[in-house]
Design a protein around this motif. Structure first.
Motif, short mmCIF file in Angstrom:
data_model
loop_
_atom_site.label_atom_id
_atom_site.label_comp_id
_atom_site.label_asym_id
_atom_site.label_seq_id
_atom_site.Cartn_x
_atom_site.Cartn_y
_atom_site.Cartn_z
N VAL A 285 0.88 -0.98 -0.10
CA VAL A 285 -0.13 0.03 -0.11
C VAL A 285 0.99 1.24 0.14
CG1 VAL A 285 -1.59 1.13 1.33
CG2 VAL A 285 -1.93 -1.10 1.17
N SER A 286 0.72 2.06 -0.96
CA SER A 286 1.77 3.25 -1.18
C SER A 286 1.38 4.32 -0.18
CB SER A 286 1.73 3.36 -2.69
OG SER A 286 0.54 4.10 -2.98
N GLU A 287 0.02 4.38 -0.05
CA GLU A 287 -0.28 5.75 0.83
C GLU A 287 0.18 6.99 0.19
OE1 GLU A 287 -1.98 5.79 3.69
OE2 GLU A 287 -2.31 3.79 4.16
N SER A 288 0.08 6.83 -1.18
CA SER A 288 0.72 8.03 -1.95
C SER A 288 0.17 7.77 -3.32
CB SER A 288 2.28 8.48 -1.66
OG SER A 288 2.58 9.29 -2.56
N PRO A 289 -0.09 8.69 -4.23
CA PRO A 289 -0.11 8.64 -5.63
C PRO A 289 1.09 8.84 -6.23
CG PRO A 289 -0.86 10.77 -5.21
CD PRO A 289 -0.56 10.14 -3.83
N ASN B 159 -0.71 12.35 3.91
CA ASN B 159 0.44 12.06 4.96
C ASN B 159 1.89 12.46 4.81
OD1 ASN B 159 0.57 10.81 2.47
ND2 ASN B 159 1.39 9.06 3.08
N CYS B 160 1.89 13.79 4.80
CA CYS B 160 3.22 14.34 4.47
C CYS B 160 4.17 13.96 5.51
CB CYS B 160 3.16 15.79 4.53
SG CYS B 160 1.79 16.61 3.48
N ALA B 161 3.82 13.60 6.80
CA ALA B 161 4.77 13.71 8.05
C ALA B 161 5.63 12.12 7.70
CB ALA B 161 4.03 13.57 9.33
N GLU B 162 4.95 11.40 6.86
CA GLU B 162 5.56 9.93 6.44
C GLU B 162 6.84 10.17 6.20
OE1 GLU B 162 4.71 5.56 4.49
OE2 GLU B 162 3.44 7.43 4.11
N CYS B 163 7.28 11.13 5.42
CA CYS B 163 8.58 11.23 4.48
C CYS B 163 9.09 12.54 5.13
CB CYS B 163 8.25 11.30 3.13
SG CYS B 163 7.64 9.86 2.43
N HIS B 164 8.41 13.58 5.45
CA HIS B 164 9.07 14.75 5.71
C HIS B 164 9.21 15.15 6.89
CE1 HIS B 164 9.02 15.99 1.40
NE2 HIS B 164 7.91 15.19 1.31
N GLY B 165 8.67 14.23 8.16
CA GLY B 165 9.11 14.59 9.31
C GLY B 165 8.57 15.88 9.92
N ALA B 166 9.20 16.46 10.78
CA ALA B 166 8.61 17.80 11.72
C ALA B 166 8.83 18.92 11.03
CB ALA B 166 9.29 17.72 12.89
N LYS B 167 9.37 19.09 9.81
CA LYS B 167 9.81 20.39 9.22
C LYS B 167 8.79 20.55 7.85
CE LYS B 167 14.67 19.91 9.59
NZ LYS B 167 15.92 19.86 9.06
N ILE B 168 7.52 20.07 7.94
CA ILE B 168 6.45 20.40 7.12
C ILE B 168 6.05 21.83 7.55
CG2 ILE B 168 4.15 19.72 6.11
CD1 ILE B 168 4.91 16.90 7.42
N PRO B 169 6.00 22.83 6.55
CA PRO B 169 5.33 24.11 6.69
C PRO B 169 3.79 24.24 6.78
CG PRO B 169 5.96 23.78 4.34
CD PRO B 169 6.59 22.53 5.25
N LYS B 170 3.42 24.98 7.91
CA LYS B 170 1.94 24.86 7.95
C LYS B 170 1.41 26.16 7.26
CE LYS B 170 1.95 23.12 12.68
NZ LYS B 170 1.70 23.30 13.99
#
Length: 266
Positions: free
Chosen positions: A176-180, A247-258
């Motif tokens: 399951v990719s959880e991403s396109p 599910n941005c956090a799966e790859c990008h950790g805590a640095k995701i801009p809000k």
């Protein structure tokens, strides 16, 4: 031979003549309908929506997509698997539609690993056939396209099992990719299976994924054609405040801009 006819003879012959007349009339109507359809299909403008559509067999379509993947890869094969059939069954605008240029969608557009070519082309197909949602057009092409991305992200891929697979003949790893996104989808499968990018097993996997997408898209188009497609959009920018995935956090950790919140009225 007697010149006189019995009542039974008259009724019998009249019945035969009546049936013959009905058959003749029906044959004429069918011929006229076929001729009018042929004229319509030769002159249908690609800018007139929706495009003429007849229901297709999902399994047949998926098998075509699997086989053609090895020629025009993920993006081109989904379009070809559907439009090539409609070119034969319907005619224009499918007959003159070029499918091979969509080979550029391979590998998430020229190998850049963005949106998987199979769902990218599925979104295009839905909007070609149903039409864009601009100028009062139908929203269903947009809805089917969006939900196809969501389905792709959550499906245990690949789903379709082809006749005479070129690899993974006994079994195949499903993920399951959880991403396109192509690089996420392929990357997770490579990690789970242990096969590298240039292996026959990985190629077979992606061919099956494209076939699975073609199968699902035909199911949705058939439902739309029957007036039975009534799903809501599963994911949209309104749910995150920005055009994004879920599910941005799966790859990008805590640095995701809000994204900034809407300005308060003063």
């Amino acid at each position: 031979m007697s010149d006189k006819l019995s009542r039974r003879d008259i009724v019998s012959k009249a019945g035969i003549l009546g049936i013959g007349a009905l058959i003749g009339k029906f044959t004429t109507q069918v011929a006229q309908a076929q001729n009018s359809t042929a004229v319509l299909n030769k002159s249908h403008s690609p800018n007139k929506y929706p495009w003429p559509y007849v229901e297709l067999d999902p399994t047949v379509t998926a098998q075509i997509a699997y086989e053609e993947w090895y020629r025009i890869w993920c993006g081109g094969t989904v379009i070809y698997s559907i439009f090539s059939q409609l070119a034969k069954k319907v005619g224009e605008p499918y007959k003159s539609f070029p499918t091979e240029p969509f080979v550029i969608l391979e590998g998430g557009v020229a190998g850049w690993g963005t949106v998987c070519g199979s769902v990218n082309s599925a979104a295009l197909i839905a909007n070609f056939i149903i039409g864009p949602r601009t100028k009062g057009g139908s929203v269903w092409g947009h809805v089917i396209a969006s939900n196809m991305l969501d389905w792709y992200s959550h499906a245990n891929m690949p789903i379709f099992v082809p006749k005479n697979p070129k690899a993974n003949k006994k079994s195949i790893v499903r993920t399951v990719s959880e991403s396109p996104l192509c690089h996420v989808s392929v990357g997770k499968w490579m990690r789970a299976s242990g096969y590298p990018i240039n292996s026959p097993e990985r190629k077979d996997r992606c061919a099956r994924v494209a076939a699975s997408v073609a199968y699902k898209l035909v199911e949705d188009l058939n439902r739309w054609h029957r007036g039975e497609y009534d799903e809501n959009i599963a994911w949209g920018p309104g749910k995150a405040g920005i055009t994004s995935q879920f599910n941005c956090a799966e790859c990008h950790g805590a640095k995701i801009p809000k994204p900034p919140t809407p300005l308060k009225k003063i």
